[in-house]
Design an enzyme around this catalytic site. Structure first.
Site, PDB file in Angstrom:
ATOM      1  N   GLU A 263       0.883  -1.181  -0.047  1.00  0.00           N
ATOM      2  CA  GLU A 263      -0.014   0.061  -0.076  1.00  0.00           C
ATOM      3  C   GLU A 263       0.951   1.232   0.289  1.00  0.00           C
ATOM      4  O   GLU A 263       1.710   1.335   0.514  1.00  0.00           O
ATOM      5  CB  GLU A 263      -1.015  -0.141   1.273  1.00  0.00           C
ATOM      6  CG  GLU A 263      -2.088  -0.962   1.277  1.00  0.00           C
ATOM      7  CD  GLU A 263      -3.039  -0.897   2.314  1.00  0.00           C
ATOM      8  OE1 GLU A 263      -2.652   0.029   3.205  1.00  0.00           O
ATOM      9  OE2 GLU A 263      -3.663  -1.961   2.519  1.00  0.00           O
ATOM     10  N   HIS A 281      -8.289   1.198   1.743  1.00  0.00           N
ATOM     11  CA  HIS A 281      -8.067   1.042   3.302  1.00  0.00           C
ATOM     12  C   HIS A 281      -8.820   1.967   4.099  1.00  0.00           C
ATOM     13  O   HIS A 281      -8.566   2.656   4.757  1.00  0.00           O
ATOM     14  CB  HIS A 281      -6.583   1.203   3.694  1.00  0.00           C
ATOM     15  CG  HIS A 281      -6.236   0.609   4.837  1.00  0.00           C
ATOM     16  ND1 HIS A 281      -4.975   0.204   4.872  1.00  0.00           N
ATOM     17  CD2 HIS A 281      -6.550   0.487   6.155  1.00  0.00           C
ATOM     18  CE1 HIS A 281      -4.945  -0.537   6.278  1.00  0.00           C
ATOM     19  NE2 HIS A 281      -5.753  -0.463   6.778  1.00  0.00           N
TER      20      HIS A 281
END
Length: 531
Positions: A263, A281
């Site tokens: 990420e 997220h």
């Protein structure tokens, strides 16, 4: 001087105001965390650091954090903090595991609905002016089996919500007991059983060595054909490449992911596959959750810096504010006991055995252990504290054992520590009197009653006349004032000890003069932090 806290990420003004209201000197620089060089330059000024995910607390940052005592993360995940380096530095790492539980659980349920009914694809199609009603045939959640991997705080809420949707819930969690599973209304199963039976699988575990790749290619192959998989927990729990292949083959009917192995995820094997729902997220991304965790961070950090209360720490036992008040004298005693045996041990320590008796055994023993071990380790490393001491001890291969027992003697409670080296054992015991002052009550099995001072002198000798006179004359000759003088012996004519509380350190010349008398088998100056 008021403790000083840096807020280097975006926290709410309400949270910042909590610091101010509690008397904390707070420096609110919400964009500083993105500049690691500037952060390293200024971090040495602060006692506390409050962050979200943007700030990366690396070993380099911690190396410059000479005054830092606590880092608190507004949220659950602490992957952006080097916790090993923080522990070695003696810095407490806190998170706020409960502020976004409901939000994350709700997101998992929303993702389950989205993938079951193909809502994102249907929405995009309709926005494009198409009317593909027959293309988006979904499936009901009612009467389906939901497999929950990890039935802790968030997983438990998901279980509760799923039961409300009339799903059959099975759970795999090594820490879930049968009684608790019954209370939750779920069936506790092994992982292979869950994989074979579940229509939907949702993950709610942290990323650890035990959970990394828990849905590996091998385990994905064990799943029921047509399964749908939801991950709103942590990236790295699922083999994304293998899952993508199984989605394309049709073995897995759908997937919904809020977290990814890398990420921010700019590209991923799961992207652009049919019936895969992806979000960036967002598990904790609600107004309520963001406010809750920010407020918790401010309260937790303030309480620790002002009262010593430790809440939601990842590298130190938690101590409530109430416990901190009661345990203060006992923590001080534990530190003194550790310091005594640490200063007395001249050989490498192999084991530390700690006995808690009576009221002492009813306290927070994990915290007391940390304080005691810190006292021992300070001889070798003066910068060690309750956070770093267990790490240092573990690195040195020291075995630590704890025993607790009911009241067994004159005192309402006491602590006894024994250190073992390859040559000998040394032990000392102490208690806290009603006045809140720690006392030594036994050394080497010999009973005493000694007040603890910053500077002390410990001697051993055969029980013969002249010891008190020799000590008194020598201390007087060198201008050392004796505040308290304690004697003890095993038996008449046997081994005896003396412990002197003096107003200043005993000079080496005074100790040499005592040694010249031939009366003493050991003469040891001791120092204790009694502040």
């Amino acid at each position: 001087m008021a403790p000083k806290v840096l807020v280097s990420d975006k926290l709410s003004e309400t949270a910042v105001q909590i610091f101010r209201d509690r008397g904390i000197d707070v420096d609110f620089q919400p964009d500083l965390g993105k500049d690691k060089d500037k952060l390293a330059e200024v971090i040495g000024q602060y006692d506390g650091l409050a962050i979200r995910s943007a700030t990366k607390v690396t070993e380099k940052i911690l190396a410059a954090a000479d005054n830092l005592k606590v880092i608190a993360r507004a949220g659950i995940g602490t992957d952006n903090i080097d916790k090993d380096a923080a522990s070695k530095k003696g810095v407490i790492v806190m998170n706020t595991p409960f502020g976004n539980m409901i939000t994350t659980a709700e997101h998992a349920i929303a993702m389950m609905f989205a993938v079951a009914r193909q809502i994102p694809e249907a929405s995009a199609s309709t926005h494009a002016g198409k009317w593909e009603k027959s293309k988006f045939m979904g499936t009901e959640l009612t009467n389906k089996t939901l497999g929950v991997i990890g039935a802790g705080n968030i997983g438990g809420i998901v279980c509760d919500r799923a039961r409300g949707l009339k799903m059959k819930v099975i759970a795999y969690d090594p820490f879930l007991g049968e009684e608790k599973a019954d209370q939750m209304g779920v069936e506790k199963v092994e992982l292979d059983d869950l994989l074979a039976r579940a229509d939907f699988i949702t993950l709610h575990v942290p990323f650890t060595d035990a959970t990394a790749n828990i849905l590996s290619r091998e385990n994905l192959a064990k799943t029921k054909k047509g399964v749908r998989i939801i991950n709103c927990a942590r990236g790295g729990l699922v083999d994304e490449e293998a899952l993508a292949e199984m989605l394309q083959s049709g073995h897995v009917a759908g997937a919904a992911f809020d977290v990814f192995a890398v990420e921010p995820a700019k590209e991923n094997a799961l992207f652009n596959l049919p019936n895969v729902v992806c979000t960036p997220h967002l598990g904790a991304a609600t107004t309520e959750a963001q406010e809750n965790v920010a407020l918790q961070v401010a309260e937790q950090m303030s309480s620790y810096l002002l009262t010593g209360a430790v809440e939601n720490a990842l590298n130190m036992p938690s101590v409530t504010a109430e416990e901190a008040k009661v345990m203060g004298p006992w923590l001080k005693l534990a530190s003194h006991l550790g310091s005594f045996v640490g200063q007395m041990a001249d050989e490498p320590i192999q084991a530390i055995n700690i006995l808690y008796d009576g009221v002492a055994s009813e306290l927070n023993l994990n915290a007391l252990n940390c304080g005691l071990v810190a006292g021992i380790m300070k001889k070798a490393n003066p910068d060690v504290n309750m956070v770093s001491a267990p790490v240092v001890a573990r690195e040195r291969g020291i075995q630590i054992s704890t025993t607790n027992q009911d009241k067994s003697g004159t005192f309402d409670g006491y602590i006894k520590v024994t250190v073992v080296t390859d040559k000998r054992e040394r032990s000392v015991a102490g208690t806290v009197f009603s006045d809140g002052k720690p006392r030594f009550i036994q050394i080497k099995g010999i009973n005493i009653d000694a007040e603890i001072g910053a500077h002390m002198l410990y001697t051993t000798n055969e029980d013969v006349p002249g010891i008190i006179g020799a000590l008194g004359r020598t201390m007087g000759e060198f201008g050392v004032n004796i505040a308290n003088f304690t004697l003890g012996r095993s038996e008449a004519g046997g081994e005896a000890i003396a412990l002197l509380y003096v107003d200043e350190p005993t000079p080496a010349e005074a100790r040499a003069k005592l040694a010249e008398t031939g009366l003493f088998t050991q003469i040891k100056p001791l120092q204790f932090d009694v502040a």
